[in-house]
Write an enzyme that holds these catalytic residues in place. Sequence first.
Site, PDB file in Angstrom:
ATOM      1  N   ASP A 540       0.939  -1.124  -0.065  1.00  0.00           N
ATOM      2  CA  ASP A 540       0.086   0.026  -0.036  1.00  0.00           C
ATOM      3  C   ASP A 540       1.109   1.246  -0.134  1.00  0.00           C
ATOM      4  OD1 ASP A 540      -2.396   1.706   0.397  1.00  0.00           O
ATOM      5  OD2 ASP A 540      -1.769   1.764   2.485  1.00  0.00           O
ATOM      6  N   ASP A 740      -1.502  -0.677   6.079  1.00  0.00           N
ATOM      7  CA  ASP A 740      -1.625  -0.293   7.433  1.00  0.00           C
ATOM      8  C   ASP A 740      -3.228   0.081   7.795  1.00  0.00           C
ATOM      9  OD1 ASP A 740      -1.587   2.104   6.099  1.00  0.00           O
ATOM     10  OD2 ASP A 740      -0.795   3.006   7.677  1.00  0.00           O
ATOM     11  N   ASP A 744      -6.940  -2.107   3.684  1.00  0.00           N
ATOM     12  CA  ASP A 744      -5.711  -3.232   3.237  1.00  0.00           C
ATOM     13  C   ASP A 744      -6.152  -4.352   3.854  1.00  0.00           C
ATOM     14  OD1 ASP A 744      -4.291  -1.263   1.978  1.00  0.00           O
ATOM     15  OD2 ASP A 744      -3.223  -0.561   4.038  1.00  0.00           O
TER      16      ASP A 744
END
Length: 852
Positions: A540, A740, A744
Amino acid sequence: MHEHSHNATAPTATRDPVCGMTVDMEKAQHRTTHGGREFGFCSAGCKAKFDASPETYLSATDPVCGMQVDRARAQHMLKHEGTRYYFCCEGCLKSFEADPGKYLNAKPFVLPPKTGRAATPHPPVGHLLPHGEKAMGHDHAHSAAGTVWTCPMHPEIVSDKPGDCPICGMALEPAVASLDDAPNPELADFTRRFWISAALSVPLLVIGMGDMVGLPVRSWIGTPLVGWVELALATPVVLWAALPFFRRFWNSLRNRSPNMWTLIGLGVGTSYLFSVLAVVAPGIFPMALGDMSAMEAGPPVYFEAAAVIIALVFLGQVLELRARESTGKAIKALLNLAPKTAFRVWEGKDVEIAVEAVQVGDWLRVRPGDAVPVDGVVIEGESYVDESMLTGEPVPLRKAKDEPVTGGTLNGEGSFVMRAERVGAETRLSQIVALVGKAQRSRAPIQDLADKVAAWFVPTVVVIAVLAFVGWFIFGPEPQLPYALIAAISVLIIACPCALGLATPMSVMVATGRGARDGVLVKDAKALEGFARVDVIVVDKTGTLTEGRPSLGEVIPIKGVDEGFVLAIAAALETGSAHPIAHAIKVGATERGARTYETKNFRSVTGQGVTGEVGGQPAGLGNLKLMQAMDVEMSEGLEALALRQAEKGRTAMFVAHEGRAIGLVMVSDPIKANARAAIAALEAEGIEVIMATGDAVGTAEAVGRELGLKTVRAAMSPEDKHDLVVGLKTKGKVVAFAGDGVNDAPGLAAADVGIAMGTGADVAIESAGITLLKGDLAGVLKARRLAHGALANIKQNLALAFGYNVLCIPVAAGVLYPLTGWLLSPMLAAAAMSLSSVSVIGNALRLNGLKL
């Protein structure tokens, strides 16, 4: 009347803890998380029952031996007259199946009352140990209250007191190391038994082997008497010192779980009983058994072999116990970080209290040089705090008002007052300790190989021992029986299933502790092993590649709209959001003096933005997908402007009000300083790095260019991230996902290995197999090196264990005798057997020095 079942062998199979059904976790539609563990259920009804009362369904008592069995991991279950019973091993299941009434109607065992104390009820006789017994050196007074005990080789075995594993016979250990742990009682007991065994074995060796070095001790004592002297010296060793070994030997037969103690019991018992008969009733043996050149000579005796074998096994056990104790050093080092007391600010004074007495909401003063007692927020003062226990980074961080502080971190020269927000088991340090403890007891998939071998290992060794005996007795030289006995006993003693069983768990225990010291938390051994094989990492952007602390930039209104109004609408919509971008907008709006509006009907649309009603009119803040979903009117050139801003690496969000887009809000998030170097290092190791972000294409590609990424996937919803991971897996890739945020979590769960940034959302951490406390992509490199080191160490241990047995068992059986005239002594076999387990543990401990 009853039916029994075994868990499926699929690696993802688990048992529904409520109804006992086997559930495939990859396909399970009903799941829940409790105590850091994920449970699968066959139906919504079972899940609801578990959610209502988890403690009821976590474990069950084996009705035969009294062990606590983890219901979700139980391999053996039987349904009898409508009630499910769980068993620690097949032996207990078979015993129950043969006579259920014997165990269901058992009366409690009660010790006679002592002076001044009432009698205390205790477990049935079928349980491991009566409470008052100190067998095996286990003394309940020395165990910390509430300690849970488990087997290092079979973590499904759980007990509330010390004892022996009914499967492998090993002593149970605390599931998680504690600072309250007293010295290992078994280590103290075995050390004492070793020294006594050694003291009695030395004169036995002198008597038995003296003639070989020119000391005719047997002649000095006299042949008729020497056998009785050896019997007197060996009997305390065999019948007292070795009592724990024979207890484990008997339990292995009773539980139908052949193990190392089965082999030791057979070998030592055979040599001792043969020797006793040779002394007490020598006439029952054929004359060919001894050297008949002297008429007074009798059959050979093996007292020295039995005693020395026991002493050597004790030596191996003492060395093994000492080595295994060191595997808990990582957890104890973490526990030592927490202070024992705190200073509560009360009525203008600082009152020292035990840290256990701290309650949520308490004001605590942290003095210079003190450790922060619990998790909380600074409310007064400022200082620099060393958070290396969390991040591995030695540079202290400034902590001022409203900054979070973590229990166990070390305060510098300043002083501050904090408000306690998480105490006891809820603190981050306690959760880390629990996670590391759980990981140390988890199973790596590679361990299945050792388990399959161990299942047939002991019976095979017994067969080889019998064949060796028969072969030497029929084809061996005179006197055949002593040669046959030596070969059979040596085969039984030298084989070591314990080394096979310890090969994987020891490496996992040391590796997870080593990782914890550098801020790499491993949830289970499967994640550790899997990460060593990963060839693609999906990352990410926000909070992973970037700082995750964005700041408000330019605000661009459309023609005829005030810039302050655009910012005020955006800030009003973000009032109910905890996202880092929301924080940046709210802080920026306050600093720029924007007006304050109230938002009603707030709703967060994951991966797109937020919506609500401001001033009674519909409003929205987010990406182009959100604007299209709201069907807002888009001003000419606004979309192109957002694209140009994104190309500069800025996140451009549309602000909508009353059905039309009224402007753009720019937020920039700096790239982490070491992100580019970390990506380059990962690619150098042959790992493909793919960035997947919910940001616009322009922003994502700008960040990708700066980081040198070859593959960038933008405007990804949580479902898109999940599908990306699944698509890569279908192509045969082993995929890790690093993120995080809440968005996600699907990708983390779908990946072969999920990597969560410890600075991120709780749901992301729950979904991941590895957590990086610093929230830094460089931590991925540490995790990769840890995984590689652990997997290599496991393979080395398995090679040591397999290789040892493959080489030593034939030698013990006597295959070298026709070539060299050399037959392995049972005493040397015992020394080799003990060293095999010690060598496996010693090799695992090398991971403590692994450089990450």
